[in-house]
Design a protein around this motif. Sequence first.
Motif, PDB file in Angstrom:
ATOM      1  N   PRO A 166      70.793  15.658 -21.754  1.00  0.00           N
ATOM      2  CA  PRO A 166      72.746  16.192 -22.129  1.00  0.00           C
ATOM      3  C   PRO A 166      73.565  15.186 -20.467  1.00  0.00           C
ATOM      4  N   LYS A 167      72.131  15.760 -19.375  1.00  0.00           N
ATOM      5  CA  LYS A 167      72.581  15.085 -18.083  1.00  0.00           C
ATOM      6  C   LYS A 167      72.484  13.636 -18.086  1.00  0.00           C
ATOM      7  N   ILE A 168      72.334  12.694 -18.819  1.00  0.00           N
ATOM      8  CA  ILE A 168      71.440  11.419 -18.820  1.00  0.00           C
ATOM      9  C   ILE A 168      72.978  10.527 -19.750  1.00  0.00           C
ATOM     10  N   ARG A 169      73.911   9.917 -18.951  1.00  0.00           N
ATOM     11  CA  ARG A 169      74.554   9.099 -18.790  1.00  0.00           C
ATOM     12  C   ARG A 169      74.415   7.825 -19.915  1.00  0.00           C
ATOM     13  N   LYS A 170      73.488   6.880 -18.830  1.00  0.00           N
ATOM     14  CA  LYS A 170      73.200   5.936 -19.645  1.00  0.00           C
ATOM     15  C   LYS A 170      71.952   5.498 -19.136  1.00  0.00           C
ATOM     16  N   VAL A 171      70.936   4.239 -20.262  1.00  0.00           N
ATOM     17  CA  VAL A 171      69.515   4.374 -20.046  1.00  0.00           C
ATOM     18  C   VAL A 171      69.543   3.157 -20.794  1.00  0.00           C
ATOM     19  N   TYR A 172      68.737   2.593 -19.509  1.00  0.00           N
ATOM     20  CA  TYR A 172      68.458   0.869 -18.896  1.00  0.00           C
ATOM     21  C   TYR A 172      67.316   0.360 -19.426  1.00  0.00           C
ATOM     22  N   TYR A 173      66.808  -0.144 -20.580  1.00  0.00           N
ATOM     23  CA  TYR A 173      65.601   0.014 -21.043  1.00  0.00           C
ATOM     24  C   TYR A 173      65.498  -1.603 -22.194  1.00  0.00           C
ATOM     25  N   PRO A 174      64.946  -2.210 -21.955  1.00  0.00           N
ATOM     26  CA  PRO A 174      64.908  -3.641 -22.929  1.00  0.00           C
ATOM     27  C   PRO A 174      64.236  -3.548 -24.213  1.00  0.00           C
ATOM     28  N   GLY A 175      64.188  -1.877 -24.232  1.00  0.00           N
ATOM     29  CA  GLY A 175      62.610  -2.263 -25.799  1.00  0.00           C
ATOM     30  C   GLY A 175      63.937  -1.082 -26.322  1.00  0.00           C
ATOM     31  N   LEU A 176      65.131  -0.315 -25.956  1.00  0.00           N
ATOM     32  CA  LEU A 176      65.574  -0.054 -26.366  1.00  0.00           C
ATOM     33  C   LEU A 176      66.675  -0.707 -27.910  1.00  0.00           C
ATOM     34  N   VAL A 177      67.060   0.136 -29.170  1.00  0.00           N
ATOM     35  CA  VAL A 177      67.902  -0.759 -29.513  1.00  0.00           C
ATOM     36  C   VAL A 177      68.765  -1.169 -29.159  1.00  0.00           C
ATOM     37  N   SER A 178      69.714  -0.255 -28.099  1.00  0.00           N
ATOM     38  CA  SER A 178      71.171  -0.522 -28.521  1.00  0.00           C
ATOM     39  C   SER A 178      70.754  -1.305 -26.978  1.00  0.00           C
ATOM     40  N   SER A 179      69.640  -1.763 -26.198  1.00  0.00           N
ATOM     41  CA  SER A 179      70.599  -2.555 -25.187  1.00  0.00           C
ATOM     42  C   SER A 179      70.537  -3.255 -25.652  1.00  0.00           C
ATOM     43  N   PRO A 180      71.998  -4.518 -24.580  1.00  0.00           N
ATOM     44  CA  PRO A 180      72.415  -5.695 -24.576  1.00  0.00           C
ATOM     45  C   PRO A 180      71.273  -7.032 -24.679  1.00  0.00           C
ATOM     46  N   ARG A 181      71.241  -7.356 -25.822  1.00  0.00           N
ATOM     47  CA  ARG A 181      71.303  -9.301 -25.917  1.00  0.00           C
ATOM     48  C   ARG A 181      69.567  -8.347 -26.342  1.00  0.00           C
ATOM     49  N   GLN A 182      69.478  -7.678 -26.910  1.00  0.00           N
ATOM     50  CA  GLN A 182      67.499  -7.285 -26.759  1.00  0.00           C
ATOM     51  C   GLN A 182      67.249  -8.264 -28.131  1.00  0.00           C
ATOM     52  N   GLU A 183      68.069  -8.779 -28.929  1.00  0.00           N
ATOM     53  CA  GLU A 183      67.827  -9.633 -30.191  1.00  0.00           C
ATOM     54  C   GLU A 183      66.582 -10.534 -29.170  1.00  0.00           C
ATOM     55  N   ILE A 184      67.132 -10.990 -28.287  1.00  0.00           N
ATOM     56  CA  ILE A 184      67.270 -12.341 -27.296  1.00  0.00           C
ATOM     57  C   ILE A 184      66.092 -12.397 -26.802  1.00  0.00           C
ATOM     58  N   ASN A 185      66.049 -11.096 -26.046  1.00  0.00           N
ATOM     59  CA  ASN A 185      64.490 -10.493 -25.327  1.00  0.00           C
ATOM     60  C   ASN A 185      63.722 -10.442 -26.188  1.00  0.00           C
ATOM     61  N   SER A 186      63.870  -9.841 -27.413  1.00  0.00           N
ATOM     62  CA  SER A 186      63.062  -9.907 -28.303  1.00  0.00           C
ATOM     63  C   SER A 186      62.175 -11.661 -28.251  1.00  0.00           C
ATOM     64  N   LYS A 187      62.393 -12.905 -29.067  1.00  0.00           N
ATOM     65  CA  LYS A 187      62.656 -13.360 -28.967  1.00  0.00           C
ATOM     66  C   LYS A 187      61.470 -14.310 -28.125  1.00  0.00           C
ATOM     67  N   GLN A 188      62.034 -13.537 -26.625  1.00  0.00           N
ATOM     68  CA  GLN A 188      60.858 -15.099 -25.119  1.00  0.00           C
ATOM     69  C   GLN A 188      59.959 -13.530 -25.180  1.00  0.00           C
ATOM     70  N   THR A 189      59.710 -12.362 -25.415  1.00  0.00           N
ATOM     71  CA  THR A 189      58.711 -11.622 -24.823  1.00  0.00           C
ATOM     72  C   THR A 189      58.404 -10.571 -25.995  1.00  0.00           C
ATOM     73  N   THR A 190      56.716 -10.254 -25.578  1.00  0.00           N
ATOM     74  CA  THR A 190      55.920  -9.926 -26.846  1.00  0.00           C
ATOM     75  C   THR A 190      55.433  -8.391 -26.207  1.00  0.00           C
TER      76      THR A 190
END
Length: 376
Positions: free
Chosen positions: A266-290
């Motif tokens: 409840p006290k967290i407003r936003k989480v930045y982590y590329p592994g979350l499906v809600s992360s912006p450009r997650q699809e692009i990141n998944s293509k260029q990383t393992t």
Amino acid sequence: MRFETTCIHGGYQPDATGSVTVPIYVSTAFAHPEVGQSTGYDYSRSQNPTREQLEKTLAALEEGCDALAFTSGMAAIACVLELFKPGDHIIYSADLYGGSIRLFNEISQKNGISFSALDTGDLHAVKAAIQTQTKAIYIETPSNPTMQITDIKSLCELAHKYHLLVIVDNTFLTPYFQKPLTLGADIVIHSGTKYLAGHNDVLAGFIITAHKEQADRLHFLHKTIGACLSPFDCWIVSRGLKTLPLRMDRHAASALRIAKWLSKQPKIRKVYYPGLVSSPRQEINSKQTTGFGGMISFEVDSEDTAIQLLKQLKLILFAESLGGTESLITYPLLQTHCDIPKEECAAKGINERLLRLSVGLENVNDLIADLKQGLR
């Protein structure tokens, strides 16, 4: 050799002593057999056998043609900027490590190089920012600290149409999870202090290049400027590299669990982590990383919550580095980005509520328990 084997052996073969680890050659000078002949080593600032072995390993891991080892990540970045001259222009990711921005603003601009900061994941914005004097694009992906993603391959295709260099700081993911040179980048930079060494016990930096002409110029700059990594520190990094794949897998697995847990608090407003499906450009990141790495940033509900959390954490240490065995939490506004104007930080989402967490190798349940008690 496969990646894990290269991390351990790096092409090294035991010498006449049979030493299974690379020896530490502390000599500053090396004798010449006779006039006009050299063993390949003359003076340790030019080259040292211990450093050379580490550099060969890093070049192999990043699939580059050559690598150079420096006394810090900032020394490596400063050397790369010596490739440019007064009047040149460089585009860089707006969300970038504060020390890099400080170097650009306080040193490079004084020397006549100009810069444009923008979202390098927006190719239209990048294209619009290219000038006649533009010579390079400098990116982090994921960026520090808000984990912005840039499509490396597409950016390189655009940049190379205009004969621009693409320079990628690959510190957060390492070549285990991301190899920018294979996607078209020209130069990769690392703060080797972080994941490559991996134990919070040595400062180091690296440049890996895809092109021999650049490598030759960088070697000249390296020995001329002189910020060369010492033999002992090279040995420390080499030792750390042996466990890089194991560590990165553990960092990433724990970070994903913690990011998902934080997202439900409840006290967290936003989480930045590329592994979350809600992360912006997650699809692009998944293509260029393992893999998604061990870095998480998150915004709490108030400045008071941020300060209280930093005070109450018992296992996670309030310290400025990242990528080591110990979990560290950072307050970017007052630490990594303290020299960036507050309004500029705010535009990037770096405010008094933002914290950056480097997930270490402790048991993930202990880390979650520590965050839980700190957020009460």
